[in-house]
Design a protein around this motif. Sequence first.
Motif, PDB file in Angstrom:
ATOM      1  N   UNK A   1       0.802  -1.308   0.052  1.00 32.48           N
ATOM      2  CA  UNK A   1      -0.125   0.035   0.099  1.00 32.48           C
ATOM      3  C   UNK A   1       0.818   1.147   0.081  1.00 32.48           C
ATOM      4  N   UNK A   2       2.003   1.244   0.813  1.00 33.78           N
ATOM      5  CA  UNK A   2       2.913   2.514   0.881  1.00 33.78           C
ATOM      6  C   UNK A   2       3.664   2.739  -0.432  1.00 33.78           C
ATOM      7  N   UNK A   3       3.942   1.475  -1.254  1.00 35.35           N
ATOM      8  CA  UNK A   3       4.656   1.650  -2.362  1.00 35.35           C
ATOM      9  C   UNK A   3       3.774   1.997  -3.414  1.00 35.35           C
ATOM     10  N   UNK A   4       2.259   1.998  -3.391  1.00 36.80           N
ATOM     11  CA  UNK A   4       1.463   2.274  -4.363  1.00 36.80           C
ATOM     12  C   UNK A   4       1.072   3.691  -4.168  1.00 36.80           C
ATOM     13  N   UNK A   5       1.178   4.226  -2.774  1.00 32.95           N
ATOM     14  CA  UNK A   5       0.382   5.539  -2.521  1.00 32.95           C
ATOM     15  C   UNK A   5       1.020   6.606  -2.968  1.00 32.95           C
ATOM     16  N   UNK A   6       2.176   6.653  -3.503  1.00 32.29           N
ATOM     17  CA  UNK A   6       3.071   7.601  -4.330  1.00 32.29           C
ATOM     18  C   UNK A   6       2.780   7.588  -5.679  1.00 32.29           C
ATOM     19  N   UNK A   7       2.185   6.443  -6.226  1.00 35.97           N
ATOM     20  CA  UNK A   7       2.132   6.538  -7.739  1.00 35.97           C
ATOM     21  C   UNK A   7       0.344   6.870  -8.111  1.00 35.97           C
TER      22      UNK A   7
END
Length: 198
Positions: A79-85
């Motif tokens: 979730x954190x990895x995708x949060x900035x995309x």
Amino acid sequence: MSTFFDEMQKSFTDVPVSADKKVSTSEFLEASESLVKLFDLFGSSAFSVVQNDMNGNIKKIREYLLKNPANAATLQDLVLAEAGTKSKTATQGLLWLSRGLQFTAESLKETIDNPTKELSDTFTAGYNKTLVKYHSFVVKPVFKLAMKACPYRKDFFAKLGADQTKVLAQLKAWLAALQNIVSIIFEFFASGNYGKGL
């Protein structure tokens, strides 16, 4: 004598959760796939809508995990990895899969807590406590129809295994682990408002 829980590829009781509540992605997906097979015991095509929805969301998360193994070892990392995309496909998949898992958990808890009630009643109660608020007026009737297609309680429990004492003990342990993981996921989503707009 083996039960449905003995034959599971992965139980929620076997999903690693770290001291800081991080949930292992690959084991979580395996346990979720095993849960989807539970609906095969219902013997009704009406539940394919539930299974297809869950399997579709599992696929979204698994595809992300395969492409980004280092960034998605735990559900929180994913979730954190995708949060900035811009694309939050796996996060959306996790949110909706978790809602489906919550519905299953709530329905089975109702089933255990109300030993005289039929599954059509306990699963309708579970649906009304969980998924109904997220569904459109188009989807609600499809799910409500599925709830009416639940098997008789005694038939469902017989399919879980012949040793009913063992079945109930395993069901309770599996359910407690499932509920714990679902609550961890929802707490995490709420902590950073990661479900916004999904």
